[in-house]
Design a protein around this motif. Structure first.
Motif, short mmCIF file in Angstrom:
data_model
loop_
_atom_site.label_atom_id
_atom_site.label_comp_id
_atom_site.label_asym_id
_atom_site.label_seq_id
_atom_site.Cartn_x
_atom_site.Cartn_y
_atom_site.Cartn_z
N VAL A 1 0.85 -1.19 0.00
CA VAL A 1 0.00 0.00 0.00
C VAL A 1 0.89 1.24 0.00
O VAL A 1 1.93 1.26 0.66
CB VAL A 1 -0.93 0.03 1.24
CG1 VAL A 1 -1.81 1.27 1.22
CG2 VAL A 1 -1.78 -1.23 1.30
N HIS A 2 0.47 2.27 -0.74
CA HIS A 2 1.12 3.58 -0.64
C HIS A 2 0.07 4.68 -0.52
O HIS A 2 0.29 5.81 -0.98
CB HIS A 2 2.08 3.83 -1.80
CG HIS A 2 1.47 3.69 -3.16
ND1 HIS A 2 2.17 3.26 -4.25
CD2 HIS A 2 0.21 3.92 -3.60
CE1 HIS A 2 1.40 3.24 -5.30
NE2 HIS A 2 0.19 3.66 -4.93
N ASP A 3 -1.05 4.35 0.08
CA ASP A 3 -2.13 5.30 0.32
C ASP A 3 -2.14 5.64 1.81
O ASP A 3 -2.44 4.79 2.65
CB ASP A 3 -3.47 4.70 -0.11
CG ASP A 3 -4.61 5.70 0.01
OD1 ASP A 3 -4.38 6.79 0.55
OD2 ASP A 3 -5.73 5.37 -0.41
N GLN A 4 -1.81 6.90 2.15
CA GLN A 4 -1.71 7.28 3.55
C GLN A 4 -3.05 7.18 4.28
O GLN A 4 -3.10 6.89 5.48
CB GLN A 4 -1.19 8.71 3.66
CG GLN A 4 -2.13 9.76 3.12
CD GLN A 4 -1.55 11.15 3.17
OE1 GLN A 4 -0.58 11.43 2.48
NE2 GLN A 4 -2.12 12.00 3.99
N ASN A 5 -4.15 7.40 3.58
CA ASN A 5 -5.46 7.33 4.23
C ASN A 5 -5.81 5.91 4.66
O ASN A 5 -6.59 5.73 5.60
CB ASN A 5 -6.53 7.87 3.28
CG ASN A 5 -6.32 9.34 2.95
OD1 ASN A 5 -5.88 10.11 3.80
ND2 ASN A 5 -6.62 9.73 1.72
N ARG A 6 -5.27 4.92 4.00
CA ARG A 6 -5.53 3.53 4.39
C ARG A 6 -4.57 3.06 5.48
O ARG A 6 -4.90 2.16 6.25
CB ARG A 6 -5.39 2.62 3.16
CG ARG A 6 -6.42 2.88 2.08
CD ARG A 6 -6.13 2.05 0.84
NE ARG A 6 -6.09 0.63 1.13
CZ ARG A 6 -5.69 -0.31 0.27
NH1 ARG A 6 -5.24 0.07 -0.93
NH2 ARG A 6 -5.71 -1.58 0.59
N ILE A 7 -3.40 3.66 5.57
CA ILE A 7 -2.40 3.20 6.53
C ILE A 7 -2.57 3.88 7.89
O ILE A 7 -2.44 3.24 8.93
CB ILE A 7 -0.98 3.47 5.99
CG1 ILE A 7 -0.76 2.72 4.68
CG2 ILE A 7 0.07 3.07 7.01
CD1 ILE A 7 0.58 3.00 4.02
N LEU A 8 -2.86 5.18 7.89
CA LEU A 8 -2.87 5.96 9.14
C LEU A 8 -3.77 5.36 10.23
O LEU A 8 -3.33 5.25 11.38
CB LEU A 8 -3.25 7.40 8.84
CG LEU A 8 -3.25 8.35 10.04
CD1 LEU A 8 -1.86 8.44 10.65
CD2 LEU A 8 -3.77 9.74 9.64
N PRO A 9 -5.03 4.98 9.95
CA PRO A 9 -5.87 4.45 11.03
C PRO A 9 -5.30 3.19 11.68
O PRO A 9 -5.62 2.90 12.84
CB PRO A 9 -7.21 4.16 10.33
CG PRO A 9 -7.20 5.02 9.11
CD PRO A 9 -5.78 5.08 8.68
N LEU A 10 -4.47 2.45 10.96
CA LEU A 10 -3.94 1.22 11.51
C LEU A 10 -2.90 1.48 12.60
O LEU A 10 -2.60 0.59 13.40
CB LEU A 10 -3.32 0.37 10.40
CG LEU A 10 -4.25 0.00 9.24
CD1 LEU A 10 -3.48 -0.75 8.16
CD2 LEU A 10 -5.41 -0.85 9.74
N PHE A 11 -2.34 2.67 12.65
CA PHE A 11 -1.35 3.01 13.67
C PHE A 11 -1.98 3.36 15.01
O PHE A 11 -1.31 3.36 16.04
CB PHE A 11 -0.48 4.19 13.20
CG PHE A 11 0.72 3.78 12.41
CD1 PHE A 11 1.75 3.07 13.00
CD2 PHE A 11 0.82 4.11 11.07
CE1 PHE A 11 2.87 2.70 12.27
CE2 PHE A 11 1.93 3.75 10.33
CZ PHE A 11 2.96 3.03 10.92
N GLU A 12 -3.26 3.69 15.01
CA GLU A 12 -3.88 4.24 16.21
C GLU A 12 -3.83 3.27 17.38
O GLU A 12 -3.53 3.66 18.52
CB GLU A 12 -5.32 4.64 15.91
CG GLU A 12 -5.99 5.35 17.06
CD GLU A 12 -7.34 5.94 16.67
OE1 GLU A 12 -7.97 6.56 17.53
OE2 GLU A 12 -7.74 5.76 15.50
N ARG A 13 -4.09 1.99 17.13
CA ARG A 13 -4.10 1.03 18.23
C ARG A 13 -2.72 0.89 18.85
O ARG A 13 -2.58 0.84 20.08
CB ARG A 13 -4.59 -0.33 17.72
CG ARG A 13 -4.65 -1.39 18.81
CD ARG A 13 -5.30 -2.66 18.28
NE ARG A 13 -5.35 -3.70 19.31
CZ ARG A 13 -4.39 -4.59 19.52
NH1 ARG A 13 -3.30 -4.57 18.75
NH2 ARG A 13 -4.50 -5.50 20.46
N GLY A 14 -1.67 0.83 18.02
CA GLY A 14 -0.32 0.70 18.57
C GLY A 14 0.14 1.95 19.30
O GLY A 14 0.80 1.86 20.34
N LEU A 15 -0.21 3.12 18.77
CA LEU A 15 0.21 4.37 19.42
C LEU A 15 -0.53 4.59 20.74
O LEU A 15 -0.01 5.26 21.64
CB LEU A 15 -0.03 5.55 18.48
CG LEU A 15 0.86 5.61 17.24
CD1 LEU A 15 0.45 6.76 16.34
CD2 LEU A 15 2.32 5.75 17.65
#
Length: 492
Positions: free
Chosen positions: A303-317
């Motif tokens: 993937v190189h779409d930031q809108n698809r990747i960003l929400p996946l970081f929320e749980r880890g952060l």
């Protein structure tokens, strides 16, 4: 680039690159060789100096080498690791000049024009190269001349330095093989009495061109500097990482997510420009006490779409301990894949992207390896007609290619009380009394004789699709070689 300055080229040859790489990790005394399967036999790929002193040569069969030298120790060669080692040496060589390229599979070429004085002269520079390489356990031969061809010849056939403007005098006594020509051309030239480069330079050019083609004289002219030859530096692979240093520490999840969003925007732009997609991402957060916290993210697809990747970081952060504050963020794509540009349309189906995002979300919780999918397998045996594979590491495949439908539910064969080659009109299965309403078949399936399978020892199977009056749609089979009826699947 260097107007008015004599070009100077260094050729570095590693005659035992592969064996030196292995012996650096596993030191040992005595004869040692690497073997590789070539021409349908196991042959010597590379050997150390001790093995050469025992009369062994590269390319000889390994069985013959053991007969000559019973004490020979060996390992399997790995050309891919050898190439990585050569690339590491290339990066090291950039300390001497920025213009460094690969020379075949076992050498380097450096354009040191204008940089030798930084190391005290050419002699001192070459001595420094040799000292560092020998200390690292790497055998090396180095040549320096005005041209790439002459430097290559000096490194392999007459290690040393050719004086400026005296290329012909330096390479004249070297054999014709030093011109980087094919072996059969070198042998033919020696049969004609042209054994050295000096002999070849004095010979008539027209007969040589008619007999050997223009390639021979091209190599000669390149070595003597009569024709230019480029040195193309080896390009480093792109590094997909971005960093942000903050003027004031932050600690709120919303602030960290905003910083991650800015980094993702830069990283995804770089990935798109190289037509790459990220499969693994690592976000490193540096706290003011110099401690580091990391959040790793693995994606089901590149993937190189930031809108698809960003929400996946929320749980880890959300689980990060920011301490007294975070003053630096670094985002790196640790694993990337090719992602060529594709034609898109406003009517394009985004269902596959949604499925990939779902798998990524679930994978952050339970692990991508624990999410499986079923793929068709090339077998007519029902139990072997599919394989189970992690969904994140396989591409969607087409349906099963079978002329007859297969049940969605398969289970180990369950015996029922019946006799005769045709489906019974009434039978009991799983404590249920069932009545056959319609039967389609038989479909005969033979066992795969080349595989040992305990479940198919009963021989042939005749499969029937049976629809019962009670609503069950079952898959039954009869074994004519060992009479018996079984239920193996159910159509849903």
């Amino acid at each position: 680039m260097f107007d008015g300055m004599q070009r100077r080229v260094v050729s570095i040859w590693f005659p035992r690159l592969a064996s030196d790489r292995v012996l650096r990790q596993y030191p040992l005394d005595g004869p040692f060789a690497l073997t590789l399967k070539q021409r349908n036999s196991n042959r010597i790929y590379c050997l150390n100096k001790s093995a050469e002193n025992h009369g062994l040569q590269q390319g000889m069969p390994y069985a013959d080498a053991r007969a000559f030298c019973p004490d020979l120790q060996s390992r399997i060669a790995s050309p891919k690791q050898d190439h990585r080692f050569l690339c590491a040496l290339r990066r090291w060589a950039t300390r001497y000049c920025p213009w460094v390229g690969l020379e075949g599979e076992d050498g380097l070429v450096l354009d040191i024009t204008g940089s030798a004085h930084l190391f005290g002269g050419e002699d001192t520079m070459l001595a420094d190269m040799r000292m560092h390489l020998i200390r690292a356990g790497v055998s090396v031969q180095i040549g320096l001349a005005d041209t790439r061809g002459a430097a290559w010849a000096m490194a392999r056939y007459g290690e040393g330095i050719a004086p400026r403007g005296q290329v012909l005098a330096a390479v004249e006594p070297l054999p014709v093989a030093a011109l980087r020509i094919e072996d059969h051309i070198s042998i033919s030239l020696q049969r004609l009495g042209l054994r050295s480069i000096g002999d070849l330079a004095k010979a008539a050019r027209a007969p040589l061109t008619r007999r050997f083609g223009p390639g021979l004289l091209l190599r000669l002219d390149q070595a003597l500097g009569l024709r230019a030859e480029e040195i193309s530096p080896h390009m480093e692979p792109p590094h997909f990482a971005v960093r942000m240093t903050l003027p004031e520490p932050i600690g709120l999840l919303s602030d960290v997510m905003t910083g991650a969003e800015r980094l993702l925007k830069q990283l995804c732009a770089k990935l798109k420009s190289h037509e790459m997609g990220a499969r693994k991402l690592r976000l490193t957060l540096r706290r003011v006490d110099q401690d580091h916290q990391q959040v790793e993210l693995r994606l089901a697809r590149a993937v190189h779409d930031q809108n698809r990747i960003l929400p996946l970081f929320e749980r880890g952060l959300d689980e990060i301990d920011s301490g007294f504050g975070i003053d630096q963020l670094r985002l790196e794509a640790t694993q990337v894949e090719r992602m060529p540009a594709q034609q898109v349309s406003y009517v394009a189906d985004s269902g596959q992207e949604k499925l990939d995002d779902l798998i990524s979300r679930l994978g952050t919780r339970i692990g991508l390896e624990n999410i499986h999918c079923f793929l068709p397998a090339d077998s007519h045996i029902p139990e072997r007609s599919f394989i189970v594979s992690p969904a994140a590491y396989c591409e969607p495949a087409g349906g099963w290619s079978s002329p007859n439908p297969r049940p969605l539910v398969l289970f180990p064969p369950e015996s029922i009380a019946a006799s005769g080659p045709r489906p019974p009109s009434r039978f009991r299965w799983r404590r249920m009394s069932l009545t056959t309403g319609r039967a389609v078949g038989p479909e005969r399936i033979a066992p795969e004789w080349w595989l040992e399978d305990e479940n198919w020892r009963s021989g042939l199977r005749d499969y029937w699709r049976v629809e019962t009056r009670e609503g069950r749609r079952l898959w039954l089979f009869y074994t004519p070689q060992n009479p018996g009826w079984f239920v193996q699947g159910e159509f849903v």
